[in-house]
Write a protein that holds these residues in place. Structure first.
Motif: not given
Length: 367
Positions: A110-129
């Protein structure tokens, strides 16, 4: 925003891709995380672990595991051109080599994109969507194209533990998962049939049950799995110092409470809590033909830290019991467990067991 990296799409190729998600899940027995390695910002050895070898993968197989989760960073220190979200070809090649080690040894990976410095996790909002979706597309087109020729032993996972607290955030998170699926499928070849894994909000059982009421759409049916993680209760499994929100538990399980140190007994998160949350996943997904991966879980010993339990025998027995019990109940409810290890249980340099009790507990739970 970024160039298209789907520059060589292939016609769909079902060779070696015969299993749907349920059939593939049935082939996975026990999973293992090669943690703190490919997701390290300093490269594979940046957090003190050695490079992954094929002999270590063989050792995992011999120890009793037939699936590997490979947490991986891409945006974090692995872009050769940040303005174009272009992944360093040498890094793509190295990740592909590690996947090949697994496939060579009949291991599911199972290969993922992990936390990866939070580029996705920290930006679950309409501004950054829009910008996050653009990066998700660019990265997955490159990863998927590079890994396209592997057979069904390889699965892709959209993210790691992407947080979402409400329906609005869940809708945005679903757009990120949708972009992932579209990007992988667009590359064609075996990726047209590959099983893909999407994470529940925070990979939390209750939030996933409450908020994940629709899955992304897919051009091929029955090729999707859902991922959750389990460190319940966190005060026992992973907390290494008392926190404002709770004190560490050193003991767990109805018959593994301490009379010597009762203030470190658990106040929540016992056996019944695991039965409850596994039941939620079974009813919501597994019974409907959508497999659920428990992509991370584990309880760990405190005997080597500054916080040494006074009742060490009871503590060690409790850790064994948690690992055995949670493995067993997960499997009985239909979830596929992947133990989280950063090199403490298995020695990656010398391919030997460091914590035999933990390995014995996991294997006993799987029987």
């Amino acid at each position: 925003m970024y160039p298209s990296y789907n520059t060589s799409p292939k016609t769909p190729d079902a060779t070696g891709m015969g299993s749907n998600a349920v059939q593939l899940a049935a082939k996975m027995h026990l999973g293992w995380n090669i943690g703190n390695t490919m997701e390290s910002p300093g490269g594979e050895t940046g957090w003190g672990n050695p490079q992954i070898t094929e002999s270590y993968v063989r050792f995992l197989k011999q120890t009793g595991f037939n699936a590997v989760r490979l947490p991986c960073a891409w945006d974090w220190h692995h872009l050769s051109d940040r303005s174009k979200a272009k992944i360093d070809p040498a890094w793509l090649s190295r990740v592909k080599e590690v996947v090949q080690y697994c496939v060579n040894n009949d291991m599911y990976v199972l290969l993922n994109i992990h936390w990866d410095n939070g580029w996705l996790d920290a930006n679950i909002n309409n501004l950054k969507k829009d910008s996050v979706n653009a990066k998700q597309k660019a990265l997955w087109e490159q990863i998927a194209t590079t890994m396209r020729d592997f057979d069904e032993h390889l699965m892709f996972a959209s993210a790691n533990e992407p947080p979402a607290e409400n329906a609005e955030q869940m809708e945005i998170l679903n757009s990120y998962h949708q972009t992932f699926i579209n990007a992988v499928r667009s590359t064609g070849g075996r990726n047209s049939y590959r099983v893909l894994v999407v994470q529940g909000p925070g990979t939390d059982f209750d939030k996933t049950d409450r908020l994940m009421n629709t899955l992304p759409t897919d051009q091929i049916s029955n090729r999707m799995m859902v991922e959750v993680h389990n460190y319940t209760p966190a005060q026992f499994t992973i907390l290494d110092q008392d926190a404002s929100w709770g004190k560490m538990f050193y003991y767990w399980g109805a018959s593994h409470h301490s009379t010597i140190q009762p203030d470190r007994n658990p106040t929540w998160g016992g056996e019944s809590e695991h039965i409850r949350v596994f039941g939620l996943m079974k009813a919501k997904f597994i019974d409907k033909g959508i497999p659920v991966l428990m992509g991370e879980y584990g309880a760990y010993r405190r005997g080597n830290s500054q916080n040494v339990p006074l009742d060490l025998n009871t503590h060690n027995d409790a850790v064994d019991y948690w690992n055995r019990y949670v493995t067993k109940q997960a499997i009985q409810h239909g979830l596929k467990p992947f133990f989280w290890d950063t090199g403490a249980a298995l020695d990656r340099r010398n391919n030997r067991v460091l914590d035999q009790r933990t390995i014995d507990a996991i294997l006993a739970g799987s029987r």
